[in-house]
Design an enzyme around this catalytic site. Structure first.
Site, mmCIF file in Angstrom:
data_model
loop_
_atom_site.group_PDB
_atom_site.id
_atom_site.type_symbol
_atom_site.label_atom_id
_atom_site.label_comp_id
_atom_site.label_asym_id
_atom_site.label_seq_id
_atom_site.Cartn_x
_atom_site.Cartn_y
_atom_site.Cartn_z
ATOM 1 N N TYR A 147 30.827 7.044 -35.516
ATOM 2 C CA TYR A 147 29.787 8.023 -34.645
ATOM 3 C C TYR A 147 28.348 7.057 -34.739
ATOM 4 O O TYR A 147 27.718 6.666 -33.823
ATOM 5 C CB TYR A 147 29.584 9.444 -34.839
HETATM 6 N N1 LIG Z 1 23.327 18.421 -29.604
HETATM 7 C C1 LIG Z 1 22.555 17.971 -30.497
HETATM 8 O O1 LIG Z 1 21.915 18.695 -31.335
HETATM 9 C C2 LIG Z 1 22.438 16.401 -30.648
HETATM 10 C C3 LIG Z 1 22.232 15.747 -31.797
HETATM 11 C C4 LIG Z 1 22.014 14.597 -31.666
HETATM 12 C C5 LIG Z 1 22.350 13.876 -30.875
HETATM 13 N N2 LIG Z 1 22.841 14.210 -29.609
HETATM 14 C C6 LIG Z 1 23.099 13.591 -28.280
HETATM 15 O O2 LIG Z 1 22.427 14.179 -27.328
HETATM 16 C C7 LIG Z 1 23.328 14.052 -26.200
HETATM 17 C C8 LIG Z 1 23.651 15.439 -25.645
HETATM 18 O O3 LIG Z 1 24.273 16.243 -26.654
HETATM 19 P P1 LIG Z 1 25.205 17.459 -26.570
HETATM 20 O O4 LIG Z 1 25.340 18.011 -27.626
HETATM 21 O O5 LIG Z 1 24.851 18.149 -25.190
HETATM 22 O O6 LIG Z 1 26.598 16.451 -26.203
HETATM 23 P P2 LIG Z 1 28.140 17.239 -26.119
HETATM 24 O O7 LIG Z 1 28.232 18.652 -25.953
HETATM 25 O O8 LIG Z 1 29.039 16.471 -26.999
HETATM 26 O O9 LIG Z 1 28.446 16.623 -24.480
HETATM 27 C C9 LIG Z 1 28.932 15.150 -24.521
HETATM 28 C C10 LIG Z 1 29.214 15.076 -22.983
HETATM 29 O O10 LIG Z 1 29.980 13.902 -22.975
HETATM 30 C C11 LIG Z 1 31.144 13.956 -22.400
HETATM 31 N N3 LIG Z 1 32.092 13.170 -22.967
HETATM 32 C C12 LIG Z 1 32.781 12.939 -24.180
HETATM 33 N N4 LIG Z 1 33.624 11.856 -24.304
HETATM 34 C C13 LIG Z 1 33.723 11.479 -22.999
HETATM 35 C C14 LIG Z 1 34.575 10.607 -22.190
HETATM 36 N N5 LIG Z 1 35.438 9.746 -23.056
HETATM 37 N N6 LIG Z 1 34.460 10.225 -20.887
HETATM 38 C C15 LIG Z 1 33.231 10.795 -20.281
HETATM 39 N N7 LIG Z 1 32.714 11.985 -20.825
HETATM 40 C C16 LIG Z 1 32.627 12.097 -22.250
HETATM 41 C C17 LIG Z 1 31.325 15.414 -22.336
HETATM 42 O O11 LIG Z 1 32.433 15.723 -21.377
HETATM 43 P P3 LIG Z 1 33.394 16.868 -21.580
HETATM 44 O O12 LIG Z 1 32.679 18.166 -21.031
HETATM 45 O O13 LIG Z 1 34.679 16.530 -20.857
HETATM 46 O O14 LIG Z 1 33.987 16.954 -23.100
HETATM 47 C C18 LIG Z 1 30.292 16.018 -22.352
HETATM 48 O O15 LIG Z 1 30.010 16.391 -21.020
HETATM 49 C C19 LIG Z 1 24.655 13.297 -26.576
HETATM 50 O O16 LIG Z 1 24.263 11.935 -26.397
HETATM 51 C C20 LIG Z 1 24.507 13.716 -28.079
HETATM 52 O O17 LIG Z 1 25.132 12.393 -28.744
HETATM 53 C C21 LIG Z 1 22.850 15.603 -29.541
#
Ligand SMILES: NC(=O)c1ccc[n+]([C@@H]2O[C@H](COP(=O)([O-])OP(=O)(O)OC[C@H]3O[C@@H](n4cnc5c(N)ncnc54)[C@H](OP(=O)(O)O)[C@@H]3O)[C@@H](O)[C@H]2O)c1
Length: 242
Positions: free
Chosen positions: A151
């Site tokens: 990752y």
């Molecule tokens: N949440 C945090 O605290 C945190 C921390 C560090 C970085 N980030 C970054 O911030 C961003 C948002 O975070 P989040 O927690 O909201 O992310 P998340 O809940 O993991 O959601 C990621 C999104 O990406 C989509 N996705 C995953 N695999 C995919 C694929 N193969 N094709 C198309 N879409 C795909 C998922 O779709 P599905 O709904 O179909 O699964 C989901 O809508 C991300 O880039 C994450 O890496 C977040």
């Protein structure tokens, strides 16, 4: 055409992406919301006026179809936000880990590269200002957790692509990264894990999706930032022990 132009955001079906997409609509932007899985969130975005396009970004033909739909509209784009992401620990079994690596590369690096490359000609800013590409990466891109090495290394790849695209697309397009820290815990985070993360976070709390939207808005509103990375992490990068 909407008041402030249209923004494509990937992974908009839930959590941070869903919040950012709704906030953009509220603030006068048009939204093309890419999603993988149909959900109430996607239905709500459509109802609020977004164009929703489905694609699994690990599948080349679905990615190509997404791009053909966007280019087929023949309308300018104000910006692109790469938010879609996979977050998993590296599998112990090597063959499984290799297959997992391909998915990480596809979502975090290959899809953003292709989307930026194909859609760059459509990008147009407001008035005489540049348009925007925003890569959502992670503070782990700079300080990786070894249990998540696949990752982290692919998020670092996306972080690096920020710099190439900033050089390649200047002066027409600004390209920046937002590096979230603990903005929204996953359901899989135990109470103990949450406590430990927050102990390592200077501001002592989860940031929430709105913290990411405010960073997005700050970049969209500032015409003179490109090739930059903005941590939105409550200071965790300074205090994290891993
Ligand atoms: N949440 C945090 O605290 C945190 C921390 C560090 C970085 N980030 C970054 O911030 C961003 C948002 O975070 P989040 O927690 O909201 O992310 P998340 O809940 O993991 O959601 C990621 C999104 O990406 C989509 N996705 C995953 N695999 C995919 C694929 N193969 N094709 C198309 N879409 C795909 C998922 O779709 P599905 O709904 O179909 O699964 C989901 O809508 C991300 O880039 C994450 O890496 C977040």
């Amino acid at each position: 055409m909407t008041e402030r132009g249209t923004i494509l955001i990937t992974g908009a079906g839930r959590r941070v992406g869903l919040h950012v997409a709704h906030s953009l609509l509220r603030d006068g932007f048009g939204v093309i919301a890419h999603y993988r899985s149909e959900s109430d969130g996607v239905a709500a975005l459509r109802a609020a006026g977004a164009t929703a396009i489905q694609a699994d970004l690990t599948r080349s033909e679905e990615l190509r179809r997404l791009l053909a739909t966007v280019t087929g509209k023949d309308e300018p784009l104000r910006g692109i936000i790469h938010n879609a992401s996979l977050f998993e620990t590296t599998r112990e079994d090597v063959d499984e880990a290799l297959a997992q690596y391909e998915r990480f590369v596809a979502v975090h690096m290959r899809a953003p590269w292709l989307i930026n490359t194909i859609l760059a000609p459509l990008l147009a800013g407001e008035n005489d200002d540049p348009a925007d590409i925003i890569h959502i990466t992670d503070i782990f891109a700079d300080n990786p957790n070894p249990a998540f090495d696949l990752y982290c290394s692919t998020k670092a790849g996306l972080q690096n692509l920020t710099l190439s695209f900033a050089k390649r697309l200047a002066p027409r397009v600004k390209v920046n990264a937002i590096q979230p820290g603990p903005v929204l815990f996953k359901d899989t985070h135990t109470a103990a894990a949450r406590e430990r993360v927050l102990e390592e976070t200077l501001l002592g709390r989860e940031g929430g999706a709105e913290a990411i939207y405010r960073a997005v808005k700050a970049l969209l509103d500032n015409p003179y930032i490109t090739g930059a990375s903005l941590p939105v992490d409550g200071g965790r990068r300074l205090a994290q022990r891993v």
